[in-house]
Design a protein around this motif. Structure first.
Motif, PDB file in Angstrom:
ATOM      1  N   HIS A   1      -8.266   1.994  -4.149  1.00  0.00           N
ATOM      2  CA  HIS A   1      -8.109   1.449  -5.494  1.00  0.00           C
ATOM      3  C   HIS A   1      -6.682   0.979  -5.676  1.00  0.00           C
ATOM      4  O   HIS A   1      -5.742   1.560  -5.150  1.00  0.00           O
ATOM      5  CB  HIS A   1      -8.441   2.499  -6.566  1.00  0.00           C
ATOM      6  CG  HIS A   1      -9.804   3.088  -6.423  1.00  0.00           C
ATOM      7  ND1 HIS A   1     -10.954   2.416  -6.769  1.00  0.00           N
ATOM      8  CD2 HIS A   1     -10.209   4.290  -5.932  1.00  0.00           C
ATOM      9  CE1 HIS A   1     -12.004   3.178  -6.521  1.00  0.00           C
ATOM     10  NE2 HIS A   1     -11.586   4.319  -6.008  1.00  0.00           N
ATOM     11  N   ALA A   2      -6.517  -0.085  -6.456  1.00  0.00           N
ATOM     12  CA  ALA A   2      -5.176  -0.538  -6.790  1.00  0.00           C
ATOM     13  C   ALA A   2      -4.558   0.456  -7.764  1.00  0.00           C
ATOM     14  O   ALA A   2      -5.245   1.164  -8.484  1.00  0.00           O
ATOM     15  CB  ALA A   2      -5.221  -1.929  -7.417  1.00  0.00           C
ATOM     16  N   GLY A   3      -3.216   0.489  -7.774  1.00  0.00           N
ATOM     17  CA  GLY A   3      -2.540   1.408  -8.683  1.00  0.00           C
ATOM     18  C   GLY A   3      -2.141   2.675  -7.960  1.00  0.00           C
ATOM     19  O   GLY A   3      -1.733   2.652  -6.802  1.00  0.00           O
TER      20      GLY A   3
ATOM     21  N   ALA B   1       0.861  -1.186   0.000  1.00  0.00           N
ATOM     22  CA  ALA B   1       0.000   0.000   0.000  1.00  0.00           C
ATOM     23  C   ALA B   1       0.893   1.229   0.000  1.00  0.00           C
ATOM     24  O   ALA B   1       2.062   1.168   0.399  1.00  0.00           O
ATOM     25  CB  ALA B   1      -0.917   0.009   1.214  1.00  0.00           C
ATOM     26  N   TRP B   2       0.323   2.351  -0.444  1.00  0.00           N
ATOM     27  CA  TRP B   2       1.111   3.586  -0.402  1.00  0.00           C
ATOM     28  C   TRP B   2       0.225   4.806  -0.450  1.00  0.00           C
ATOM     29  O   TRP B   2      -0.938   4.769  -0.842  1.00  0.00           O
ATOM     30  CB  TRP B   2       2.151   3.613  -1.521  1.00  0.00           C
ATOM     31  CG  TRP B   2       1.660   4.026  -2.888  1.00  0.00           C
ATOM     32  CD1 TRP B   2       0.553   3.566  -3.536  1.00  0.00           C
ATOM     33  CD2 TRP B   2       2.271   4.972  -3.759  1.00  0.00           C
ATOM     34  NE1 TRP B   2       0.439   4.148  -4.762  1.00  0.00           N
ATOM     35  CE2 TRP B   2       1.488   5.017  -4.934  1.00  0.00           C
ATOM     36  CE3 TRP B   2       3.403   5.766  -3.682  1.00  0.00           C
ATOM     37  CZ2 TRP B   2       1.793   5.845  -6.008  1.00  0.00           C
ATOM     38  CZ3 TRP B   2       3.713   6.582  -4.765  1.00  0.00           C
ATOM     39  CH2 TRP B   2       2.915   6.610  -5.910  1.00  0.00           C
ATOM     40  N   ASN B   3       0.811   5.891   0.000  1.00  0.00           N
ATOM     41  CA  ASN B   3       0.190   7.209  -0.077  1.00  0.00           C
ATOM     42  C   ASN B   3       1.265   8.142  -0.613  1.00  0.00           C
ATOM     43  O   ASN B   3       2.367   8.203  -0.068  1.00  0.00           O
ATOM     44  CB  ASN B   3      -0.288   7.651   1.307  1.00  0.00           C
ATOM     45  CG  ASN B   3      -0.899   9.038   1.306  1.00  0.00           C
ATOM     46  OD1 ASN B   3      -0.251  10.017   0.940  1.00  0.00           O
ATOM     47  ND2 ASN B   3      -2.143   9.137   1.748  1.00  0.00           N
ATOM     48  N   SER B   4       0.958   8.859  -1.677  1.00  0.00           N
ATOM     49  CA  SER B   4       1.967   9.683  -2.346  1.00  0.00           C
ATOM     50  C   SER B   4       1.867  11.176  -2.021  1.00  0.00           C
ATOM     51  O   SER B   4       2.652  11.962  -2.537  1.00  0.00           O
ATOM     52  CB  SER B   4       1.847   9.509  -3.867  1.00  0.00           C
ATOM     53  OG  SER B   4       0.559   9.936  -4.319  1.00  0.00           O
TER      54      SER B   4
ATOM     55  N   GLY C   1     -10.670  -5.306   4.130  1.00  0.00           N
ATOM     56  CA  GLY C   1      -9.519  -5.034   3.277  1.00  0.00           C
ATOM     57  C   GLY C   1      -9.188  -6.125   2.290  1.00  0.00           C
ATOM     58  O   GLY C   1      -8.024  -6.318   1.947  1.00  0.00           O
ATOM     59  N   TYR C   2     -10.188  -6.859   1.805  1.00  0.00           N
ATOM     60  CA  TYR C   2      -9.927  -7.889   0.803  1.00  0.00           C
ATOM     61  C   TYR C   2      -9.482  -7.249  -0.507  1.00  0.00           C
ATOM     62  O   TYR C   2      -9.730  -6.069  -0.767  1.00  0.00           O
ATOM     63  CB  TYR C   2     -11.176  -8.745   0.584  1.00  0.00           C
ATOM     64  CG  TYR C   2     -11.325  -9.869   1.580  1.00  0.00           C
ATOM     65  CD1 TYR C   2     -10.899 -11.160   1.282  1.00  0.00           C
ATOM     66  CD2 TYR C   2     -11.874  -9.641   2.841  1.00  0.00           C
ATOM     67  CE1 TYR C   2     -11.031 -12.186   2.203  1.00  0.00           C
ATOM     68  CE2 TYR C   2     -12.000 -10.663   3.775  1.00  0.00           C
ATOM     69  CZ  TYR C   2     -11.580 -11.928   3.443  1.00  0.00           C
ATOM     70  OH  TYR C   2     -11.692 -12.943   4.361  1.00  0.00           O
ATOM     71  N   SER C   3      -8.848  -8.061  -1.332  1.00  0.00           N
ATOM     72  CA  SER C   3      -8.293  -7.548  -2.581  1.00  0.00           C
ATOM     73  C   SER C   3      -9.396  -7.098  -3.526  1.00  0.00           C
ATOM     74  O   SER C   3     -10.555  -7.511  -3.406  1.00  0.00           O
ATOM     75  CB  SER C   3      -7.449  -8.628  -3.269  1.00  0.00           C
ATOM     76  OG  SER C   3      -8.267  -9.703  -3.694  1.00  0.00           O
TER      77      SER C   3
ATOM     78  N   GLY D   1      -2.508  -3.351  -3.066  1.00  0.00           N
ATOM     79  CA  GLY D   1      -2.584  -4.578  -3.859  1.00  0.00           C
ATOM     80  C   GLY D   1      -1.992  -5.748  -3.101  1.00  0.00           C
ATOM     81  O   GLY D   1      -1.561  -5.629  -1.949  1.00  0.00           O
ATOM     82  N   ASN D   2      -1.973  -6.906  -3.747  1.00  0.00           N
ATOM     83  CA  ASN D   2      -1.455  -8.131  -3.147  1.00  0.00           C
ATOM     84  C   ASN D   2      -0.466  -8.810  -4.079  1.00  0.00           C
ATOM     85  O   ASN D   2      -0.518  -8.637  -5.291  1.00  0.00           O
ATOM     86  CB  ASN D   2      -2.587  -9.114  -2.834  1.00  0.00           C
ATOM     87  CG  ASN D   2      -3.499  -8.632  -1.722  1.00  0.00           C
ATOM     88  OD1 ASN D   2      -4.614  -8.196  -1.979  1.00  0.00           O
ATOM     89  ND2 ASN D   2      -3.034  -8.707  -0.502  1.00  0.00           N
TER      90      ASN D   2
END
Length: 464
Positions: free
Chosen positions: A195-197, A173-176, A377-379, A202-203
């Motif tokens: 959202h992924a990306g 996970a990330w926060n930019s 928090g499922y994918s 993501g997993n």
């Protein structure tokens, strides 16, 4: 003589087989050029013979284009936040300070908190290296290099960590965009996007067995091979019985809660609707029997859910409690409708209330299956599959009810010349469908009252 030579050669090679069979695994998500997450992870499992435990050696690189100090990047052992062991990296590459490597855990989809020695349950995690390096390809890009070791990592009490699995779940996970007032290990982290990306999560899944070695001495930290996306890793799990068992054992109450509710709202309640509209002479009996079983499943899932939630503060919990409360109301409405209809031979507000409340409950149950996956928090893949299943079932059930309505309308037009003569015998009974094709309560001379209650109107019209 030749046999002795061959035997000696084999005996000399066998001790080195583990060195050849095991190799570090790697996963990279290189998205810096498209303003997305950019990190790499190398991993090696070591069977520590002296302690009889499995040690995890991990290398991680985090790329910061433009030397930015904004945001954070995290990877974690686990498929969801609940029970995951997370390694979160943030800091200012232009300062003289090392990047922060914050080790955290989370209860549900909430702000992660620092891991304490007591939380490790006997495991021991140490950060051996954390520093900034200039990128070899861009002078305006910095790379955080991190090395850590988790001794006896299989003792972590959260997500199950297995050195022999071929599909160990990890998450990223990330926060930019987050600005930090001060870089501390317990700094408050703003949430990633759903959202992924870019700005998301993501997993990925790691073949731990492939990296496992039994070397006498501790290994070095695994190198990260430039330009390689994956070695012994995948973005989808290896489906197997062992993986399914491990997944269920991680949090059996949570998974049993979801499984029971899924059976109730994806299978049993829709089957109850189908039973009432099936045209069988015992349709009414099938309907109430199936709905009672479905209600039992719902109550059981609700009780399990109470043991999971520590506070009543989510939409999923509120909707779940509302659905269970509606079960009692729905049962009373159905019973009272039946009793009143036997006397007056027509629908009342009780009938329509039962029909529309039933429809609302099924839709509410479908919605709560999806919110439950989001809450834990499922994918995105899991949530998409559930949404597809719900949508498909909604379309199929609606289409079937429309077809029943059309068929009943045709039968009614065919039997219209005889309708007046048999008016009393064509009284409509309720079902979870439309008014034109409901069941009757009026008993005929050739059947019992129960059979007549569940017999479709169109069938009786045709006989007339």
């Amino acid at each position: 003589m030749h046999f002795r030579t061959l035997f000696s050669l084999v005996a000399s090679v066998v001790p080195f087989l583990p060195l050849v069979a095991s190799e570090p695994v790697q996963y990279c998500n290189n998205g810096a050029k498209s303003n997305e997450i950019d990190f790499c992870m190398g991993l090696l499992m070591h069977r520590n013979i002296s302690t009889n435990s499995d040690d995890l050696y991990l290398s991680m690189s985090v790329t910061r284009p433009g030397l930015t100090s904004l945001g954070w990047t995290a990877i974690g052992l686990g498929e969801v936040m609940e029970g995951a062991l997370m390694f979160i990296v943030y800091g200012d590459p232009t300062s003289s300070e090392q990047p922060i490597v914050s080790i955290r855990k989370s209860i549900g989809h909430k702000q992660p908190t620092l891991v304490t020695p007591e939380d490790m349950n006997g495991a021991d995690l140490r950060v051996m290296r954390a520093d900034w390096h200039p990128s070899a390809s861009d002078a305006k890009t910095a790379v955080a290099m991190v090395s850590l070791v988790c001794y006896s990592c299989h003792l972590w009490p959260g997500t199950q960590v297995s050195a022999t699995t071929n599909s160990q779940p990890f998450m990223w996970a990330w926060n930019s965009k987050q600005e930090f007032d001060v870089f501390t290990y317990d700094a408050h982290l703003k949430m990633h996007a759903h959202h992924a990306g870019a700005g998301g999560w993501g997993n990925f899944y790691v073949d731990m067995a492939r990296s496992l070695n039994t070397w006498r001495n501790p290994p070095g930290f695994p190198p990260i091979v430039p330009g390689v996306h994956a070695i012994g890793t995948s973005e989808s799990p290896a489906i197997s019985a062992a993986y399914g068992i491990a997944w269920f054992k991680h949090d059996p109450v949570l998974h049993l809660h979801g499984l029971i509710m899924g059976i109730a709202f994806l299978l049993l309640f829709p089957v109850g609707v189908f039973a009432m509209r099936s045209g069988s002479t015992k349709a009414f009996k099938y309907h109430w029997v199936v709905q009672i079983v479905a209600s039992g499943f719902t109550v059981a899932g609700f009780v399990l859910g109470l043991t999971i939630g520590r506070k009543l503060n989510t939409f999923h919990q509120i909707l779940g409690i509302t659905l269970v409360a509606c079960l009692g109301v729905q049962s009373i409405l159905g019973w009272r409708h039946h009793m009143v209809f036997l006397r007056i031979r027509r629908r009342t507000w009780l009938s329509h209330s039962h029909i529309w409340l039933g429809r609302a409950m099924i839709i509410g149950g479908w919605s709560n299956l999806i919110t439950g996956l989001i809450l834990r928090g499922y994918s995105r893949v899991s949530i998409t599959v559930m949404g597809f299943a719900v949508g498909l079932e909604a379309i199929a059930l609606t289409s079937w009810l429309v077809w029943i309505k059309i068929k009943a309308a045709r039968a009614e037009r065919t039997s219209k010349p005889h309708a007046e003569e048999h008016k009393d015998n064509n009284a409509k009974y309720f079902a979870l469908g439309d008014d034109e094709d409901e069941d009757e309560d009026e008993a005929s001379s050739s059947g019992t009252l129960q059979d007549e209650e569940s017999r479709p109107m169109m069938e009786k019209s045709e006989k007339a």
